[in-house]
Write a protein that holds these residues in place. Structure first.
Motif, PDB file in Angstrom:
ATOM      1  N   PRO A 223      35.965   7.209  -3.120  1.00 34.86           N
ATOM      2  CA  PRO A 223      36.969   8.136  -2.584  1.00 34.86           C
ATOM      3  C   PRO A 223      37.687   8.938  -3.674  1.00 34.86           C
ATOM      4  O   PRO A 223      38.009  10.114  -3.479  1.00 34.86           O
ATOM      5  CB  PRO A 223      37.940   7.211  -1.833  1.00 34.86           C
TER       6      PRO A 223
ATOM      7  N   ARG B 227      39.081  12.563  -2.581  1.00 37.52           N
ATOM      8  CA  ARG B 227      39.718  12.262  -1.297  1.00 37.52           C
ATOM      9  C   ARG B 227      41.024  11.484  -1.447  1.00 37.52           C
ATOM     10  O   ARG B 227      41.814  11.422  -0.505  1.00 37.52           O
ATOM     11  CB  ARG B 227      38.743  11.473  -0.410  1.00 37.52           C
TER      12      ARG B 227
ATOM     13  N   GLY C 281      32.847  17.540  -4.021  1.00 39.97           N
ATOM     14  CA  GLY C 281      32.742  16.670  -2.860  1.00 39.97           C
ATOM     15  C   GLY C 281      31.424  15.943  -2.746  1.00 39.97           C
ATOM     16  O   GLY C 281      31.108  15.368  -1.696  1.00 39.97           O
TER      17      GLY C 281
END
Length: 207
Positions: free
Chosen positions: A52, A57, A144
């Protein structure tokens, strides 16, 4: 422009190739807490904790909290948080030999840093004095996608403006190198600076 060697661009990992961390302080804290050295890194770099962060994120502080949670059953949350923060704030350095070789390579072909990195990467490169090392930096936290996801390799090759089969990829992870080779790139599994002059086509001095 086509290079007269076996590659037209170099895609190079950052951590454990160019940048190296000093976990001496963390190791001392682990010993004092009765933990085997490396325990904090084992928790922190487990995919469910690390990914993450690398995908942008969560924040670095949220990652520290996740590390603390993972360590809590063994040392309590407060000590786990101290250990996680010590890892997040571990000092780092650049390997001067590798940097010098990469600068020589970049004089010939595009150089792209392709790294599974935290959102703090720009600050880290500035601290290392390496903001001008590469033509482009492809960071998992920005894009990402994280290595070995083929998407990150395709982004890096696109930034270089070079076909996959004309890219030379360097990484300390065998898995990441294998993913590059599967896409048609040439791969170098990095273990030490001596691994690089041959693939880079560099002579002993100034070549």
């Amino acid at each position: 422009m086509r290079h007269d060697g076996p590659y037209d661009a170099v895609l190079c990992d950052l951590d454990n190739v160019v940048r190296f961390y000093d976990v001496t302080h963390l190791s001392a804290l682990e010993r004092a807490a009765g933990l085997p050295e490396g325990t904090t890194e084992d928790v922190a770099y487990a995919p469910e904790v690390d990914l993450p962060l690398l995908l942008g994120r969560i924040t670095l502080e949220e990652w520290v909290e996740a590390v603390a949670l993972g360590l809590a059953p063994r040392v309590g949350t407060a000590k786990g948080r101290e250990l996680g923060r010590a890892l997040a704030e571990a000092p780092f350095r650049a390997d001067a030999t590798v940097v010098a070789m990469l600068r020589r390579v970049r004089a010939r072909v595009p150089l792209i840093l392709i790294t599974n990195a935290t959102p703090r990467l720009d600050e880290d490169l500035a601290a290392l004095g390496l903001t001008d090392l590469a033509d482009h930096v492809v960071s998992s936290a920005v894009e990402g996608f994280a290595k070995p996801d083929p998407a990150l390799y395709r982004i890096a090759a696109g930034r270089a403006g070079v076909p996959m089969d004309r890219c030379l990829f360097v990484d300390d992870s065998r898995e990441n190198v294998a993913a590059a080779v599967a896409l048609g790139m040439s791969g170098v599994h990095f273990r030490e600076p001596a691994d690089l002059p041959g693939p880079f086509g560099l002579g002993p001095e100034g070549a």
